[in-house]
Design a protein around this motif. Structure first.
Motif, PDB file in Angstrom:
ATOM      1  N   LYS A   7     -27.004  30.202  28.564  1.00  0.00           N
ATOM      2  CA  LYS A   7     -25.981  29.137  28.562  1.00  0.00           C
ATOM      3  C   LYS A   7     -24.610  29.650  28.961  1.00  0.00           C
ATOM      4  CE  LYS A   7     -26.199  27.381  24.275  1.00  0.00           C
ATOM      5  NZ  LYS A   7     -27.332  27.909  23.498  1.00  0.00           N
ATOM      6  N   GLY A   8     -24.380  30.956  28.832  1.00  0.00           N
ATOM      7  CA  GLY A   8     -23.036  31.484  29.087  1.00  0.00           C
ATOM      8  C   GLY A   8     -22.166  31.389  27.842  1.00  0.00           C
ATOM      9  N   TYR A   9     -22.723  30.903  26.777  1.00  0.00           N
ATOM     10  CA  TYR A   9     -22.019  30.894  25.490  1.00  0.00           C
ATOM     11  C   TYR A   9     -23.047  30.894  24.371  1.00  0.00           C
ATOM     12  CZ  TYR A   9     -23.126  25.884  25.598  1.00  0.00           C
ATOM     13  OH  TYR A   9     -23.789  24.687  25.675  1.00  0.00           O
ATOM     14  N   GLN A  10     -22.587  31.351  23.209  1.00  0.00           N
ATOM     15  CA  GLN A  10     -23.442  31.356  22.023  1.00  0.00           C
ATOM     16  C   GLN A  10     -22.875  30.327  21.057  1.00  0.00           C
ATOM     17  OE1 GLN A  10     -22.765  34.772  19.547  1.00  0.00           O
ATOM     18  NE2 GLN A  10     -24.758  34.658  18.547  1.00  0.00           N
ATOM     19  N   ILE A  11     -23.747  29.513  20.444  1.00  0.00           N
ATOM     20  CA  ILE A  11     -23.236  28.585  19.427  1.00  0.00           C
ATOM     21  C   ILE A  11     -23.175  29.337  18.103  1.00  0.00           C
ATOM     22  CG2 ILE A  11     -23.509  26.384  18.236  1.00  0.00           C
ATOM     23  CD1 ILE A  11     -25.076  25.344  20.611  1.00  0.00           C
ATOM     24  N   SER A  12     -21.945  29.418  17.594  1.00  0.00           N
ATOM     25  CA  SER A  12     -21.687  30.173  16.379  1.00  0.00           C
ATOM     26  C   SER A  12     -20.744  29.345  15.512  1.00  0.00           C
ATOM     27  CB  SER A  12     -21.060  31.515  16.760  1.00  0.00           C
ATOM     28  OG  SER A  12     -20.795  32.290  15.615  1.00  0.00           O
ATOM     29  N   GLN A  13     -20.130  29.948  14.523  1.00  0.00           N
ATOM     30  CA  GLN A  13     -19.060  29.280  13.788  1.00  0.00           C
ATOM     31  C   GLN A  13     -17.859  30.204  13.821  1.00  0.00           C
ATOM     32  OE1 GLN A  13     -21.145  28.384  10.003  1.00  0.00           O
ATOM     33  NE2 GLN A  13     -21.021  26.242  10.616  1.00  0.00           N
ATOM     34  N   TYR A  14     -16.677  29.636  13.831  1.00  0.00           N
ATOM     35  CA  TYR A  14     -15.491  30.466  14.040  1.00  0.00           C
ATOM     36  C   TYR A  14     -14.502  30.319  12.890  1.00  0.00           C
ATOM     37  CZ  TYR A  14     -11.519  32.481  16.592  1.00  0.00           C
ATOM     38  OH  TYR A  14     -10.454  33.242  16.970  1.00  0.00           O
ATOM     39  N   ASP A  15     -13.536  29.403  13.045  1.00  0.00           N
ATOM     40  CA  ASP A  15     -12.499  29.328  12.005  1.00  0.00           C
ATOM     41  C   ASP A  15     -12.906  28.465  10.812  1.00  0.00           C
ATOM     42  OD1 ASP A  15     -12.485  27.128  13.599  1.00  0.00           O
ATOM     43  OD2 ASP A  15     -10.299  27.016  13.849  1.00  0.00           O
ATOM     44  N   LYS A  16     -14.022  27.747  10.931  1.00  0.00           N
ATOM     45  CA  LYS A  16     -14.495  26.967   9.772  1.00  0.00           C
ATOM     46  C   LYS A  16     -15.951  27.320   9.490  1.00  0.00           C
ATOM     47  CE  LYS A  16     -11.314  23.057  10.158  1.00  0.00           C
ATOM     48  NZ  LYS A  16     -10.622  23.342  11.460  1.00  0.00           N
ATOM     49  N   PRO A  17     -16.162  28.485   8.871  1.00  0.00           N
ATOM     50  CA  PRO A  17     -17.545  28.942   8.627  1.00  0.00           C
ATOM     51  C   PRO A  17     -18.206  28.189   7.457  1.00  0.00           C
ATOM     52  CG  PRO A  17     -15.997  30.483   7.663  1.00  0.00           C
ATOM     53  CD  PRO A  17     -15.165  29.425   8.342  1.00  0.00           C
ATOM     54  N   LEU A  18     -19.501  28.352   7.352  1.00  0.00           N
ATOM     55  CA  LEU A  18     -20.271  27.663   6.310  1.00  0.00           C
ATOM     56  C   LEU A  18     -19.873  28.110   4.907  1.00  0.00           C
ATOM     57  CD1 LEU A  18     -22.762  25.833   5.618  1.00  0.00           C
ATOM     58  CD2 LEU A  18     -24.149  27.901   5.773  1.00  0.00           C
ATOM     59  N   ALA A  19     -19.615  29.408   4.741  1.00  0.00           N
ATOM     60  CA  ALA A  19     -19.333  29.910   3.389  1.00  0.00           C
ATOM     61  C   ALA A  19     -18.363  31.081   3.441  1.00  0.00           C
ATOM     62  CB  ALA A  19     -20.626  30.334   2.709  1.00  0.00           C
ATOM     63  N   GLU A  20     -17.585  31.253   2.355  1.00  0.00           N
ATOM     64  CA  GLU A  20     -16.573  32.324   2.293  1.00  0.00           C
ATOM     65  C   GLU A  20     -16.442  32.875   0.873  1.00  0.00           C
ATOM     66  OE1 GLU A  20     -12.855  31.268   4.970  1.00  0.00           O
ATOM     67  OE2 GLU A  20     -13.693  29.439   4.097  1.00  0.00           O
ATOM     68  N   PHE A  21     -15.683  33.939   0.750  1.00  0.00           N
ATOM     69  CA  PHE A  21     -15.230  34.478  -0.546  1.00  0.00           C
ATOM     70  C   PHE A  21     -16.367  34.887  -1.484  1.00  0.00           C
ATOM     71  CE2 PHE A  21     -12.174  31.043   0.714  1.00  0.00           C
ATOM     72  CZ  PHE A  21     -11.213  31.885   1.232  1.00  0.00           C
ATOM     73  N   GLY A  22     -17.385  35.546  -0.965  1.00  0.00           N
ATOM     74  CA  GLY A  22     -18.466  36.012  -1.834  1.00  0.00           C
ATOM     75  C   GLY A  22     -18.285  37.466  -2.226  1.00  0.00           C
ATOM     76  N   TRP A  23     -19.252  38.029  -2.897  1.00  0.00           N
ATOM     77  CA  TRP A  23     -19.230  39.460  -3.242  1.00  0.00           C
ATOM     78  C   TRP A  23     -20.618  39.950  -3.595  1.00  0.00           C
ATOM     79  CZ3 TRP A  23     -20.997  39.833  -8.246  1.00  0.00           C
ATOM     80  CH2 TRP A  23     -20.761  38.746  -9.105  1.00  0.00           C
TER      81      TRP A  23
END
Ligand SMILES: [Zn+2]
Length: 491
Positions: free
Chosen positions: A100-116
């Motif tokens: 496709k010339g691009y990958q579908i990913s997530q950037y500034d609004k990811p599914l989840a954050e702040f784990g450990w």
């Protein structure tokens, strides 16, 4: 310039490494993330493809619900906050395995954050932060060998294109190669427990890239980092980091500057090599994917997914230590996979005395495995076998010595305990009259030792016990032998 081997210990001590890890985990869905093609590994090249994952003009992606559920489950197990709304983005770059010339990913609004993830470092607990967990599609694979004409050309297999991945990015809080190894081990264990990935490194379902820099101890600002890519075992990642840290210290110590670049690790040589400079850093021109709506995982859906979260390894270990009176180390061994832990607990609960099962694993099984360099999954004796042996000792049918012999036979013949027990059928003699008869014979045959005993040399008793056990081919109940023997010798 000083080579890594020549850096003095004092020079090393002046620097601290800063490590961050990016882990890609393939989610175990049966179909791809944006189309219904199969994700099966090992299918003939380019057989699991369709217009969507081939990137044909006009083909539209449709998000796989299961991939979302798996990623959310992994994120919850890693203590992340789930963002109710996340956005897919196009990451634009050209590469032959990316049609496709691009990958579908997530950037500034990811599914989840702040784990450990909790790790142990130098005997202490430490939390390594997880910056984010996002969903993306995998790219295809360039093949350089294993097909006709591979010496002069490269082939592309697009079966992997569009396979769902969760990318898990750690905070740069990992302070040593050992901590990196521990982090990866704990992370893999947690993901395996959730069942969302098989984390098989050989098949590429777990991949790890490491970012590493060094800075003078006490300095706040980060040094220039290098990225190490495509290392295919946790041990190699530890070795690669070890080498790279020393290399960077040597560069800085000799007045040079670390270049921002991507490096590859050569496991045979134990060295990293520059692959490409990142001076002209990629600009992926991320923008929101126009063919997909924002992903909404609302509170109700989150609750449903949370309900499927299994007991995680850390808590399970704590519970098992309390429940079976085993050590933390043994709990670690027994929970190395969820299957093994399940087997152990089923067996322990079915046995008359769960603690005895745990004890036998510790005292008889692990040592034999270690001596033969076997993992617990390769043990000829299953947990059911251990439980059966525990019950036989518990009921007095076999002695501890017999159990040891049977375990040895199990390992020699590579057969499970019940099979070997069936073949050998050792019976412990618990009939006192039978034991008395043997004792009488032994006493009659050794009048000199009887005299010694009766003259006050009580240690001779050991000799008699040995003789009686030998005469009974090791089958007499030792406790009864002791009791009856002292009675006979005293009379
Ligand atoms: Zn497809």
């Amino acid at each position: 310039m000083a080579t890594p081997a020549e850096i003095s210990t004092s020079a090393r001590a002046r620097y601290e490494p800063v490590i961050g890890l990016e882990v890609h985990v393939q989610l175990l869905t049966t179909s791809k993330i944006f189309c219904s093609c199969s994700t099966r590994f090992g299918a003939p090249p380019n057989s699991n493809v369709c217009p969507v994952c081939l990137g044909m003009p006009g083909a539209l992606p449709v998000l796989n619900r299961k991939a979302v559920e798996f990623a959310v489950l992994a994120a919850m197990a890693l203590n992340c906050r789930i963002n109710e709304t996340s956005v897919f983005a196009r990451k634009n770059y050209f590469y032959p395995d990316l049609p496709k010339g691009y990958q579908i990913s997530q950037y500034d609004k990811p599914l989840a954050e702040f784990g450990w993830v909790k790790i142990t470092s130098g005997g202490h607990d430490k939390r390594i932060g997880i910056t984010r967990l996002h969903l993306e599609e995998d790219a295809g694979k360039s093949l350089h060998e294993g097909f006709a004409g591979s010496s002069e050309s490269t082939a592309i297999d697009l079966n992997r294109t569009g396979v769902p991945l969760a990318e898990i990015v750690s905070e740069p809080e990992i302070a040593s190669p050992d901590e990196a190894y521990e982090y990866l081990t704990r992370l893999r264990e947690i993901v395996l427990y959730t069942g969302v990935s098989d984390c098989n490194m050989e098949e590429g379902s777990l991949r790890c890239d490491a970012n590493v820099s060094v800075r003078p101890r006490g300095q706040k600002a980060f040094g220039t980092k290098a990225e190490i890519k495509n290392v295919n075992s946790f041990r190699f990642i530890r070795d690669a980091l070890e080498y790279e840290i020393e290399r960077q210290i040597a560069v800085v110590e000799s007045g040079g500057r670390v270049t921002q670049e991507t490096r590859l690790y050569n496991a045979q040589e134990g060295k990293t090599y520059s692959m490409r400079s990142k001076e002209a850093a990629h600009d992926y021109r991320y923008f929101p994917e126009p063919d997909l709506l924002p992903l909404v995982v609302d509170a109700k859906w989150q609750t449903e997914i949370r309900g499927t979260l299994p007991e995680l390894p850390e808590l399970r270990r704590q519970r098992m230590v309390g429940e079976y009176g085993i050590s933390g180390y043994d709990a670690q061994v027994l929970t190395v996979t969820k299957t093994l832990a399940d087997q152990f607990e089923t067996a322990a609960k079915a046995a008359k005395n769960p603690k005895r099962v745990a004890n036998l694993v510790q005292s008889e099984l692990l040592g034999r495995l270690k001596a033969r360099n076997l993992e617990i999954e390769q043990s000829p004796i299953t947990m059911q076998g251990v439980a059966m042996s525990a019950d036989l000792v518990e009921s007095g049918t076999i002695s501890g010595k017999m159990l040891k012999d049977l375990y040895d036979l199990s390992f020699e013949r590579n057969q499970d305990f019940p099979t070997v027990y069936d073949q050998e059928k050792p019976q412990q003699i618990t009939d006192s009259s039978a034991i008395e008869k043997i004792i009488d014979e032994v006493i009659a045959a050794n009048p000199r030792q009887v005299e010694q005993y009766r003259a006050g040399k009580k240690t001779v008793a050991g000799f008699f016990v040995g003789q009686v056990m030998k005469a009974s081919k090791g089958q007499a109940n030792p406790q009864l032998v002791n009791e009856l023997l002292s009675k006979k010798l005293e009379s």
